[in-house]
Scaffold this active site. Sequence first.
Site, short mmCIF file in Angstrom:
data_model
loop_
_atom_site.label_atom_id
_atom_site.label_comp_id
_atom_site.label_asym_id
_atom_site.label_seq_id
_atom_site.Cartn_x
_atom_site.Cartn_y
_atom_site.Cartn_z
N TYR A 52 -96.44 29.94 -46.63
CA TYR A 52 -97.53 30.47 -45.83
C TYR A 52 -98.73 29.51 -45.90
O TYR A 52 -99.31 29.29 -46.97
CB TYR A 52 -97.96 31.85 -46.32
CG TYR A 52 -96.92 32.93 -46.13
CD1 TYR A 52 -95.83 32.76 -45.28
CD2 TYR A 52 -97.01 34.15 -46.81
CE1 TYR A 52 -94.88 33.74 -45.10
CE2 TYR A 52 -96.07 35.15 -46.63
CZ TYR A 52 -95.00 34.94 -45.79
OH TYR A 52 -94.06 35.93 -45.61
N SER A 215 -93.20 42.84 -40.83
CA SER A 215 -93.60 42.98 -39.42
C SER A 215 -93.42 44.42 -38.92
O SER A 215 -92.74 44.67 -37.93
CB SER A 215 -92.81 42.01 -38.53
OG SER A 215 -93.20 40.68 -38.77
N PRO A 216 -94.03 45.39 -39.60
CA PRO A 216 -93.83 46.79 -39.22
C PRO A 216 -94.44 47.20 -37.89
O PRO A 216 -94.20 48.31 -37.43
CB PRO A 216 -94.49 47.55 -40.39
CG PRO A 216 -95.52 46.60 -40.93
CD PRO A 216 -94.90 45.24 -40.77
N GLY A 220 -89.18 42.82 -31.25
CA GLY A 220 -88.49 41.54 -31.15
C GLY A 220 -88.78 40.68 -32.37
O GLY A 220 -89.14 41.18 -33.44
N PHE A 221 -88.63 39.38 -32.21
CA PHE A 221 -88.90 38.46 -33.31
C PHE A 221 -90.25 37.81 -33.05
O PHE A 221 -90.36 36.79 -32.40
CB PHE A 221 -87.80 37.41 -33.42
CG PHE A 221 -87.89 36.56 -34.67
CD1 PHE A 221 -87.60 37.09 -35.91
CD2 PHE A 221 -88.27 35.23 -34.60
CE1 PHE A 221 -87.69 36.33 -37.07
CE2 PHE A 221 -88.37 34.44 -35.74
CZ PHE A 221 -88.08 35.00 -36.98
#
Length: 305
Positions: A52, A215-216, A220-221
């Site tokens: 990150y 990613s709640p 999609g991605f």
Amino acid sequence: MKTIKLGTSTLEVPVVAVGCMRINSLDKPQAERFVRTALEEGANFFEHADIYGGGTCEEIFADAIQMSPSVREQVILQSKCGIRQGLFDFSKEHILNAVDGILKRLRTDYLDVLLLHRPDTLVEPEEVAEAFDQLERAGKVRHFGVSNQNPMQIQLLKKFVKQPIVANQLQLSITNTTMISQGFNVNMENDAAVNRDGSILDFCRLHDITIQPWSPFQYGFFKGVFLDNELFPELNKKIDEVAAKYEVSNTTIAIAWLLRHPANMQPVIGTMNIERLKDCCKAADIRLTREEWYEIYRSAGNVLP
């Protein structure tokens, strides 16, 4: 905030984890205020990864929280390793070097939890076991887990790794429900019946591995968020209706939907917005009814057989 035990460990963690992937989007005063607010809300579980911001997110966090021995006692730190530029690497050498880098950037002597980030098909589980043993003996990592792994990948690791796998971080949201939907559509001739993950939801429940949904709010991605999105009118109508009943925001309900599942999940939120952070934390106090959970599920376009 409500807490759960992480996997089979004795580590008590808040039900909402604060993801720090975007903390490098904040200036120093903003980052300090964000971290302080999280602590005030009881959200003292901070989630990182060595990739990150190329490692800068861990450094920014350590500065924002003004890391010291006394501060370290108040927080739970998790980070991930295993992703390199253009490849995945679960070699013993990489894991050990990665952890040393993480500890240096976070200005701490140990991690509460280390996750292996993305499955490495060239993994030699004997090397992972050696790395985990060395990290545990040195006191650098107290608990271990994985991310984005299916049951057989975990079983392969467990053939050699003696430490419990306490967590598995997986993509899951109201609009990304494949791990749930395939359980409704067993042996049926439709797309929802396709088992894409080896029944990872049931596997984690059977083996007391805490699922950490990432990613709640995404569909999609990383296509975008579904809340207040015109692409999901029925879903937002239903979420807003439930939110009005509980007198909370739609953000709160989206997290409460995940927390309602009896798997005792720990969603990893990625917002850097303080008000949304507070809204996420409020979800710990909301328990949706069975009817509300299914209504929200169906309103996202999921069809029950």
